[in-house]
Scaffold this motif. Sequence first.
Motif, PDB file in Angstrom:
ATOM      1  N   VAL A 185       0.858  -1.179   0.000  1.00 59.50           N
ATOM      2  CA  VAL A 185       0.000   0.000   0.000  1.00 59.50           C
ATOM      3  C   VAL A 185       0.898   1.233   0.000  1.00 59.50           C
ATOM      4  CG1 VAL A 185      -1.749   1.275   1.307  1.00 59.50           C
ATOM      5  CG2 VAL A 185      -1.694  -1.229   1.415  1.00 59.50           C
ATOM      6  N   CYS A 186       0.511   2.274  -0.692  1.00 61.02           N
ATOM      7  CA  CYS A 186       1.236   3.530  -0.532  1.00 61.02           C
ATOM      8  C   CYS A 186       0.275   4.646  -0.149  1.00 61.02           C
ATOM      9  CB  CYS A 186       2.013   3.906  -1.789  1.00 61.02           C
ATOM     10  SG  CYS A 186       1.005   4.464  -3.151  1.00 61.02           S
ATOM     11  N   PHE A 187       0.788   5.666   0.476  1.00 59.04           N
ATOM     12  CA  PHE A 187       0.004   6.824   0.890  1.00 59.04           C
ATOM     13  C   PHE A 187       0.495   8.035   0.116  1.00 59.04           C
ATOM     14  CE2 PHE A 187      -2.371   5.572   4.699  1.00 59.04           C
ATOM     15  CZ  PHE A 187      -1.832   4.326   4.928  1.00 59.04           C
ATOM     16  N   VAL A 188      -0.409   8.715  -0.529  1.00 57.38           N
ATOM     17  CA  VAL A 188      -0.020   9.956  -1.203  1.00 57.38           C
ATOM     18  C   VAL A 188      -0.643  11.128  -0.459  1.00 57.38           C
ATOM     19  CG1 VAL A 188       0.003  11.242  -3.353  1.00 57.38           C
ATOM     20  CG2 VAL A 188       0.046   8.751  -3.407  1.00 57.38           C
ATOM     21  N   PHE A 213       4.511  16.299  -1.061  1.00 58.47           N
ATOM     22  CA  PHE A 213       4.790  17.434  -1.938  1.00 58.47           C
ATOM     23  C   PHE A 213       6.060  18.130  -1.471  1.00 58.47           C
ATOM     24  CE2 PHE A 213       0.332  16.673  -2.640  1.00 58.47           C
ATOM     25  CZ  PHE A 213       0.205  16.876  -4.002  1.00 58.47           C
ATOM     26  N   GLU A 214       6.705  18.747  -2.413  1.00 52.54           N
ATOM     27  CA  GLU A 214       8.005  19.363  -2.169  1.00 52.54           C
ATOM     28  C   GLU A 214       8.021  20.259  -0.930  1.00 52.54           C
ATOM     29  OE1 GLU A 214      11.296  20.017  -5.537  1.00 52.54           O
ATOM     30  OE2 GLU A 214       9.185  20.351  -5.936  1.00 52.54           O
ATOM     31  N   ASN A 215       6.999  21.076  -0.818  1.00 57.24           N
ATOM     32  CA  ASN A 215       7.012  22.069   0.247  1.00 57.24           C
ATOM     33  C   ASN A 215       6.506  21.522   1.586  1.00 57.24           C
ATOM     34  OD1 ASN A 215       4.552  21.704  -0.899  1.00 57.24           O
ATOM     35  ND2 ASN A 215       3.888  23.825  -0.713  1.00 57.24           N
ATOM     36  N   HIS A 216       6.351  20.213   1.654  1.00 61.29           N
ATOM     37  CA  HIS A 216       5.936  19.640   2.929  1.00 61.29           C
ATOM     38  C   HIS A 216       6.970  18.664   3.438  1.00 61.29           C
ATOM     39  CE1 HIS A 216       1.943  21.166   3.650  1.00 61.29           C
ATOM     40  NE2 HIS A 216       1.980  21.410   2.355  1.00 61.29           N
ATOM     41  N   PRO A 264       9.739   4.320   3.699  1.00 57.85           N
ATOM     42  CA  PRO A 264      10.413   5.392   2.970  1.00 57.85           C
ATOM     43  C   PRO A 264       9.428   6.430   2.442  1.00 57.85           C
ATOM     44  CG  PRO A 264      10.460   3.338   1.721  1.00 57.85           C
ATOM     45  CD  PRO A 264       9.811   3.027   3.033  1.00 57.85           C
ATOM     46  N   SER A 265       9.849   7.684   2.477  1.00 52.66           N
ATOM     47  CA  SER A 265       9.001   8.779   2.013  1.00 52.66           C
ATOM     48  C   SER A 265       9.660   9.444   0.802  1.00 52.66           C
ATOM     49  CB  SER A 265       8.834   9.776   3.158  1.00 52.66           C
ATOM     50  OG  SER A 265       7.990  10.825   2.764  1.00 52.66           O
ATOM     51  N   TYR A 266       8.931   9.569  -0.290  1.00 56.28           N
ATOM     52  CA  TYR A 266       9.484  10.106  -1.528  1.00 56.28           C
ATOM     53  C   TYR A 266       8.767  11.376  -1.944  1.00 56.28           C
ATOM     54  CZ  TYR A 266      10.963   5.211  -1.933  1.00 56.28           C
ATOM     55  OH  TYR A 266      11.483   3.974  -1.700  1.00 56.28           O
ATOM     56  N   ASN A 267       9.453  12.140  -2.770  1.00 52.58           N
ATOM     57  CA  ASN A 267       8.787  13.272  -3.391  1.00 52.58           C
ATOM     58  C   ASN A 267       7.748  12.750  -4.387  1.00 52.58           C
ATOM     59  OD1 ASN A 267       8.569  15.407  -5.721  1.00 52.58           O
ATOM     60  ND2 ASN A 267       9.209  16.472  -3.873  1.00 52.58           N
ATOM     61  N   ILE A 268       6.711  13.549  -4.568  1.00 53.12           N
ATOM     62  CA  ILE A 268       5.586  13.100  -5.377  1.00 53.12           C
ATOM     63  C   ILE A 268       5.963  12.888  -6.846  1.00 53.12           C
ATOM     64  CG2 ILE A 268       4.594  15.333  -6.064  1.00 53.12           C
ATOM     65  CD1 ILE A 268       1.946  13.933  -4.713  1.00 53.12           C
ATOM     66  N   SER A 269       7.024  13.518  -7.279  1.00 50.31           N
ATOM     67  CA  SER A 269       7.465  13.337  -8.668  1.00 50.31           C
ATOM     68  C   SER A 269       7.953  11.911  -8.941  1.00 50.31           C
ATOM     69  CB  SER A 269       8.593  14.325  -8.984  1.00 50.31           C
ATOM     70  OG  SER A 269       9.686  14.055  -8.121  1.00 50.31           O
ATOM     71  N   MET A 270       8.190  11.149  -7.883  1.00 56.33           N
ATOM     72  CA  MET A 270       8.715   9.791  -8.067  1.00 56.33           C
ATOM     73  C   MET A 270       7.636   8.714  -8.027  1.00 56.33           C
ATOM     74  SD  MET A 270      12.224  10.049  -5.916  1.00 56.33           S
ATOM     75  CE  MET A 270      12.749   8.396  -6.421  1.00 56.33           C
ATOM     76  N   ILE A 271       6.382   9.136  -7.949  1.00 58.36           N
ATOM     77  CA  ILE A 271       5.290   8.166  -7.813  1.00 58.36           C
ATOM     78  C   ILE A 271       5.394   7.025  -8.804  1.00 58.36           C
ATOM     79  CG2 ILE A 271       2.840   7.816  -8.294  1.00 58.36           C
ATOM     80  CD1 ILE A 271       2.081  10.123  -6.815  1.00 58.36           C
ATOM     81  N   SER A 272       5.458   7.381 -10.071  1.00 61.21           N
ATOM     82  CA  SER A 272       5.387   6.377 -11.118  1.00 61.21           C
ATOM     83  C   SER A 272       6.530   5.364 -10.995  1.00 61.21           C
ATOM     84  CB  SER A 272       5.421   7.078 -12.473  1.00 61.21           C
ATOM     85  OG  SER A 272       5.151   6.169 -13.470  1.00 61.21           O
ATOM     86  N   ILE A 278      -3.116  12.999 -10.455  1.00 60.24           N
ATOM     87  CA  ILE A 278      -2.351  11.986  -9.719  1.00 60.24           C
ATOM     88  C   ILE A 278      -3.034  10.625  -9.827  1.00 60.24           C
ATOM     89  CG2 ILE A 278      -1.561  11.283  -7.413  1.00 60.24           C
ATOM     90  CD1 ILE A 278      -0.970  14.230  -6.866  1.00 60.24           C
ATOM     91  N   CYS A 279      -4.339  10.628  -9.817  1.00 60.08           N
ATOM     92  CA  CYS A 279      -5.086   9.376  -9.972  1.00 60.08           C
ATOM     93  C   CYS A 279      -4.713   8.682 -11.289  1.00 60.08           C
ATOM     94  CB  CYS A 279      -6.587   9.665  -9.915  1.00 60.08           C
ATOM     95  SG  CYS A 279      -7.606   8.234 -10.242  1.00 60.08           S
TER      96      CYS A 279
END
Lengths: 212, 212
Positions: free
Chosen positions: B85-88, B116-119, B128-136, B159-160
């Motif tokens: 499972v991942c959390f966005v 998101f970058e600013n959070h 592990p927590s990633y920047n949203i740009s790495m979702i795919s 994003i969906c």
Amino acid sequence: MLKNLPEKTVERLSQYRRVLLNYQFLEHGYIYSHNLARILKTNPANVRRDMMLIGVSGDVHKGYEIGKLIESIGDAIDSEQAEKVCFVGIGELGRTVSEYFSQPSNKLQIAATFHFENHQPVAYSDVPSYNISMISEIIRKEDILICVLAVPKDYAREICMILINSGVIGILNFTSVYLQVPKHVYVENYDMITKLEKIAYFMKRHSVNSRK
Amino acid sequence: MLKNLPEKTVERLSQYRRVLLNYQFLEHGYIYSHNLARILKTNPANVRRDMMLIGVSGDVHKGYEIGKLIESIGDAIDSEQAEKVCFVGIGELGRTVSEYFSQPSNKLQIAATFHFENHQPVAYSDVPSYNISMISEIIRKEDILICVLAVPKDYAREICMILINSGVIGILNFTSVYLQVPKHVYVENYDMITKLEKIAYFMKRHSVNSRK
């Protein structure tokens, strides 16, 4: 404020309104019960029954007038004054819902968020964030009646009692803990794990069936 | 994996298990259907029907054996391998549920969170927590099938689509946006505003009635 609507009707009215708010700037906007029903995955008979319960009737040829419908729903389900809500430990999710809270038609207002010492508060537009030790003081001062509770399991019962002793009478419980509350408190539980286990169970069946 | 249980049964089985896990260390632990029913605010007939559907029968005098019941529920609703499972964008709420995920019996595993970058990412144990740009990239690499989506409204649809194109087939949607998804994707919506509006509507009536 006096009529008692069924729970499901209140939920659906709230959902109708959220859909309708997207269309409120259309001039002379109308919507049919079957369109509302389709968007919310319910049936048109439910929509019409809900409307009857709040005394709204549509035009046979044009459907319901959107602006008037939004107003009637507000009259039916909103409190007369704005209700204050606080979030305990919910972090960024609050940011996601805070968008809706900022709409002028909305009668819910996020008055405070509370965070644990070792967690950086997430600041979102104009909502003050306090340390969790200040819960009691702030809830009394701000006269907050509703709380969204999303804290680690071990703290859930204790914080719940503090909330209630401070005057909270409505709790949206995101913890997996079963809260025992006095009779005058209204609790709505949300159980994310159950929803995730349900998704895990159905998604593969669903995915396979849709490709048949 | 082949039998298709009703949605409500799957939800209840998940909930029974969560209750039972609290009692799993009792020696020779047994529980009656009416006790399970009471804790979960359902009726004993539902409990017994659910048990029949997964082939479990209780002892007339002692009820259901807790350890065996936990096992049978797992056999009925869990996938054979663990589901990732991942959390966005969900932040601290993930921390609240991650406690359950860490139980060894659990077949759901939080594989990633995206922010998101600013959070500031909220780091919780080993996820592990990633920047949203790495979702795919991460979803493909980790073979993640389930996503909890809690991002601001304006990003939800985009994003969906990225999630689905990366292989996600189950979405728990916390945004207030109606997601249009291909047929093979299973979506479960959660609408916090509706629940809060429902609480606001009922709590005062409830509070007054309980004091009569």
